[in-house]
Design a protein around this motif. Sequence first.
Motif, PDB file in Angstrom:
ATOM      1  N   LEU A  21       0.846  -1.181   0.000  1.00 53.76           N
ATOM      2  CA  LEU A  21       0.000   0.000   0.000  1.00 53.76           C
ATOM      3  C   LEU A  21       0.886   1.236   0.000  1.00 53.76           C
ATOM      4  O   LEU A  21       1.954   1.248   0.604  1.00 53.76           O
ATOM      5  N   THR A  22       0.405   2.292  -0.673  1.00 57.97           N
ATOM      6  CA  THR A  22       1.223   3.482  -0.867  1.00 57.97           C
ATOM      7  C   THR A  22       0.613   4.691  -0.167  1.00 57.97           C
ATOM      8  O   THR A  22      -0.605   4.879  -0.177  1.00 57.97           O
ATOM      9  N   CYS A  23       1.468   5.493   0.398  1.00 59.82           N
ATOM     10  CA  CYS A  23       1.057   6.741   1.040  1.00 59.82           C
ATOM     11  C   CYS A  23       2.032   7.832   0.589  1.00 59.82           C
ATOM     12  O   CYS A  23       3.245   7.686   0.766  1.00 59.82           O
ATOM     13  N   ASN A  24       1.500   8.871  -0.003  1.00 54.64           N
ATOM     14  CA  ASN A  24       2.329   9.990  -0.458  1.00 54.64           C
ATOM     15  C   ASN A  24       1.974  11.264   0.297  1.00 54.64           C
ATOM     16  O   ASN A  24       0.801  11.497   0.612  1.00 54.64           O
ATOM     17  N   THR A  68      12.147   9.862   1.879  1.00 51.93           N
ATOM     18  CA  THR A  68      11.956  11.318   1.911  1.00 51.93           C
ATOM     19  C   THR A  68      12.209  11.945   0.541  1.00 51.93           C
ATOM     20  O   THR A  68      11.760  13.066   0.295  1.00 51.93           O
ATOM     21  N   THR A  69      12.910  11.238  -0.332  1.00 53.81           N
ATOM     22  CA  THR A  69      13.139  11.761  -1.681  1.00 53.81           C
ATOM     23  C   THR A  69      11.861  11.669  -2.500  1.00 53.81           C
ATOM     24  O   THR A  69      11.462  12.627  -3.169  1.00 53.81           O
ATOM     25  N   LEU A  70      11.229  10.520  -2.431  1.00 57.50           N
ATOM     26  CA  LEU A  70       9.969  10.319  -3.144  1.00 57.50           C
ATOM     27  C   LEU A  70       8.769  10.876  -2.381  1.00 57.50           C
ATOM     28  O   LEU A  70       7.669  10.938  -2.917  1.00 57.50           O
ATOM     29  N   LYS A  71       8.977  11.260  -1.119  1.00 54.65           N
ATOM     30  CA  LYS A  71       7.895  11.718  -0.238  1.00 54.65           C
ATOM     31  C   LYS A  71       6.811  10.652  -0.173  1.00 54.65           C
ATOM     32  O   LYS A  71       5.622  10.899  -0.427  1.00 54.65           O
ATOM     33  N   GLN A  72       7.265   9.470   0.212  1.00 53.22           N
ATOM     34  CA  GLN A  72       6.372   8.331   0.139  1.00 53.22           C
ATOM     35  C   GLN A  72       6.683   7.325   1.232  1.00 53.22           C
ATOM     36  O   GLN A  72       7.836   7.140   1.632  1.00 53.22           O
TER      37      GLN A  72
END
Lengths: 111, 113
Positions: A21-24, A68-72
């Motif tokens: 699951l993804t969280c941005n 933190t680079t992808l903010k994800q």
Amino acid sequence: SQKIEQNSEALNIQEGKTATLTCNYTNYSPAYLQWYRQDPGRGPVFLLLIRENEKEKRKERLKVTFDTTLKQSLFHITASQPADSATYLCARPNTGNQFYFGTGTSLTVIP
Amino acid sequence: GAVVSQHPSRVICKSGTSVKIECRSLDFQATTMFWYRQFPKQSLMLMATSNEGSKATYEQGVEKDKFLINHASLTLSTLTVTSAHPEDSSFYICSVERNTEAFFGQGTRLTVV
């Protein structure tokens, strides 16, 4: 304003597979992110917290990453079981000692 | 951790009546409690922050005269939905926060008919 988005509204996977699951999030990186599980008609239950300086955290079959680079943040459930079927929410700290929650991803593990 | 008890778990009321929901922190003295509302397939939306001994802080768009919050002790906060209407039907959840973690009550399913 700080936003947090969970891209998938629903996810169906076969039992035994790994659910991801993804969280941005937008703007600055929060000091930490949290993941909660919510069953229908119940309040959310805390699962894991991952801090900004942590790349990965594990708890039994759960694994969370923080990029933190992808903010994800990614939330993995390995060897998924039908009992893992629920809605999973990610959250970030907000102002005033509050948390801001994503819309959640409804996971269904198919036997 | 913290144990939070919310009561009632579900309530059906007639339009125009008022409903009170209780949130108790059973093992933790909470100077602050949070009230959320959740519509079907949507996320938790913070309604207000309940402050012990002082007025609650309401989020933008939440009517303070309609959603009355009282936090008279360190273990109890109440949310009263006044003059309820069918559009107020929702799932209401309270929480306390401790050590970077939120602990939620069981939630209250309010149905206004």
